[in-house]
Design a protein around this motif. Structure first.
Motif, PDB file in Angstrom:
ATOM      1  N   LEU A  54      43.952  45.939  45.469  1.00 53.43           N
ATOM      2  CA  LEU A  54      44.105  44.827  44.529  1.00 53.43           C
ATOM      3  C   LEU A  54      44.424  45.360  43.135  1.00 53.43           C
ATOM      4  O   LEU A  54      43.817  46.337  42.678  1.00 53.43           O
TER       5      LEU A  54
ATOM      6  N   CYS B 174      43.703  44.293  40.202  1.00 49.68           N
ATOM      7  CA  CYS B 174      42.649  44.284  39.182  1.00 49.68           C
ATOM      8  C   CYS B 174      41.649  45.428  39.351  1.00 49.68           C
ATOM      9  O   CYS B 174      40.782  45.606  38.499  1.00 49.68           O
TER      10      CYS B 174
ATOM     11  N   CYS C 247      43.865  40.316  35.077  1.00 50.00           N
ATOM     12  CA  CYS C 247      45.180  40.352  35.728  1.00 50.00           C
ATOM     13  C   CYS C 247      46.052  39.268  35.095  1.00 50.00           C
ATOM     14  O   CYS C 247      45.550  38.386  34.406  1.00 50.00           O
TER      15      CYS C 247
ATOM     16  N   ILE D  46      47.363  36.814  36.551  1.00 48.29           N
ATOM     17  CA  ILE D  46      47.231  35.527  37.271  1.00 48.29           C
ATOM     18  C   ILE D  46      46.189  34.618  36.614  1.00 48.29           C
ATOM     19  O   ILE D  46      46.323  33.395  36.630  1.00 48.29           O
ATOM     20  N   LEU D  47      45.162  35.205  36.018  1.00 49.85           N
ATOM     21  CA  LEU D  47      44.013  34.402  35.567  1.00 49.85           C
ATOM     22  C   LEU D  47      43.964  34.159  34.061  1.00 49.85           C
ATOM     23  O   LEU D  47      42.910  33.801  33.531  1.00 49.85           O
TER      24      LEU D  47
ATOM     25  N   ILE E  14      34.600  43.809  38.169  1.00 55.50           N
ATOM     26  CA  ILE E  14      34.621  42.356  37.925  1.00 55.50           C
ATOM     27  C   ILE E  14      34.225  41.622  39.201  1.00 55.50           C
ATOM     28  O   ILE E  14      34.394  42.148  40.303  1.00 55.50           O
TER      29      ILE E  14
ATOM     30  N   LEU F  96      35.043  38.741  41.784  1.00 58.44           N
ATOM     31  CA  LEU F  96      36.240  38.005  42.223  1.00 58.44           C
ATOM     32  C   LEU F  96      35.821  36.572  42.554  1.00 58.44           C
ATOM     33  O   LEU F  96      35.760  36.173  43.718  1.00 58.44           O
TER      34      LEU F  96
ATOM     35  N   ALA G 185      41.922  31.959  43.355  1.00 58.55           N
ATOM     36  CA  ALA G 185      43.165  32.745  43.488  1.00 58.55           C
ATOM     37  C   ALA G 185      42.880  34.136  44.045  1.00 58.55           C
ATOM     38  O   ALA G 185      43.751  34.753  44.676  1.00 58.55           O
ATOM     39  N   CYS G 186      41.663  34.640  43.821  1.00 55.70           N
ATOM     40  CA  CYS G 186      41.315  35.979  44.339  1.00 55.70           C
ATOM     41  C   CYS G 186      41.396  36.007  45.865  1.00 55.70           C
ATOM     42  O   CYS G 186      41.690  37.052  46.459  1.00 55.70           O
TER      43      CYS G 186
ATOM     44  N   CYS H   8      44.910  36.933  46.860  1.00 57.71           N
ATOM     45  CA  CYS H   8      45.168  38.381  46.751  1.00 57.71           C
ATOM     46  C   CYS H   8      44.530  39.122  47.926  1.00 57.71           C
ATOM     47  O   CYS H   8      45.148  39.982  48.551  1.00 57.71           O
TER      48      CYS H   8
HETATM   49  S1  SF4 Z   1      43.483  36.828  41.029  1.00 56.91           S
HETATM   50 FE1  SF4 Z   1      41.503  37.842  41.368  1.00 56.91          FE
HETATM   51  S2  SF4 Z   1      41.875  39.342  43.021  1.00 56.91           S
HETATM   52 FE2  SF4 Z   1      43.879  38.686  42.225  1.00 56.91          FE
HETATM   53  S3  SF4 Z   1      44.386  40.274  40.741  1.00 56.91           S
HETATM   54 FE3  SF4 Z   1      43.403  38.562  39.619  1.00 56.91          FE
HETATM   55  S4  SF4 Z   1      41.203  39.073  39.521  1.00 56.91           S
HETATM   56 FE4  SF4 Z   1      42.161  40.374  41.074  1.00 56.91          FE
END
Ligand code: SF4
Ligand code: SF4
Length: 298
Positions: free
Chosen positions: A241, A243, A257, A259-260, A279, A281, A285-286, A289
């Motif tokens: 992953l 992150c 990341c 995405i968040l 971190i 998760l 959304a995690c 991934c």
């Molecule tokens: S969405 Fe969650 S699992 Fe995906 S990269 Fe971001 S923190 Fe990591």
């Protein structure tokens, strides 16, 4: 128990991902500002969304300094649309002095002049420069309802300018169409489109949709039980992953990341040095991934 309390309990039981060390830095150089407003954008970018504004040139340069000291080995520029940044070439130049750089773009602002300047940097930069261009279908009928009217031809034209300037971009495809559920069929269709347009060695990356941001409205979002739970991760997943070894810096702070960045509870503070730790998760959304073994890296 109310649904909110159920969700809180499920999030409290989310797994913790170890941190493998800071290897990769994402810079959200244009924040959430984009020249288009795709219907599947997981961070709701668009011409009017400055919830994460552009990063000031000095902020990017200072962050690059910190990143060099911390031993970052690879850099990504994203947004929004990075080529809306008025100092984009200064920023590219400075980044290439210290590591390889990939830029994520929708390709529409890649004019002949921009492509030629990128081609120069590609040839003479001390580190490698890669471009990723997003396209979501092999026809206007597939792509344009997602990315906007006439974008199919504009995006392909931007990619072709890069090719003429000596850069073979990576084409990124978000798999929003059932037609691409079968990956080998999807790859074959894109390969034949791109080969017909002169890309003799097409490079493709398929990306799963993340059901947040604007995509949540299009697809109904995640279900309450989509959260990861303790015990779901496999050993060493921090090396898979993104992150586990990256952080994202925006004008509004540091996130795990790209995405968040719209999840305010994902914000890790103001400084990169303070965000180098494991971190939890605990965002739906995690789960995407984890299930897809997905990394935003090229
Ligand atoms: S969405 Fe969650 S699992 Fe995906 S990269 Fe971001 S923190 Fe990591
Ligand atoms: S998906 Fe990319 S190109 Fe589309 S609105 Fe979001 S940032 Fe812009």
């Amino acid at each position: 128990m109310s649904q909110d309390l159920v969700d809180l309990a499920a999030r409290a039981n989310a797994p913790t991902l170890p941190f493998a060390g800071l290897d990769t830095l994402w810079l959200q150089v244009t924040g959430t500002l984009c020249n288009i407003a795709c219907r599947h954008c997981f961070i709701t970018c668009g011409p009017k969304n400055d919830s994460h504004p552009m990063m000031a040139r000095e902020h990017v340069l200072d962050t690059l300094d910190v990143a060099r000291r911390l031993g970052v080995r690879e850099y990504y520029f994203t947004g929004g649309e990075p080529f809306m940044h008025p100092h984009i070439f200064d920023l590219i130049d400075a980044t290439l002095q210290q590591g390889p750089l990939s830029i994520l773009t929708n390709g529409i602002l890649i004019t002949e002049d921009v492509a030629q300047r990128l081609g120069d940097l590609f040839r003479r930069g001390p580190y490698s420069l890669d471009l990723r261009v997003s396209l979501d279908g092999t026809t206007p009928e597939e792509n344009d309802p997602i990315r906007g009217k006439n974008t199919f031809h504009q995006i392909l034209a931007g990619g072709e300018r890069l090719l003429r300037a000596g850069i073979n971009p990576v084409w990124t495809v978000t798999t929003v169409h059932a037609a691409f559920d079968d990956r080998s069929e999807g790859y074959a269709r894109f390969r034949s489109l791109l080969e017909a347009r002169g890309f003799t060695r097409p490079r493709l990356k398929f990306i799963p949709p993340f059901l947040i941001g604007r995509e949540a409205r299009r697809s109904q979002g995640y279900a309450a039980d989509d959260l990861l739970q303790e015990g779901d991760l496999f050993e060493g997943e921090e090396h898979v992953l993104q992150c586990g070894s990256c952080r994202t810096v925006t004008a509004r702070g540091v996130y795990p990341c790209p995405i968040l960045i719209e999840a305010q509870d994902a914000r890790m503070g103001d400084h990169l040095e303070g965000a180098l730790h494991p971190i939890r998760l605990d965002h739906p959304a995690c789960a995407t991934c984890h299930q897809e073994g997905f990394s935003c890296r090229t």
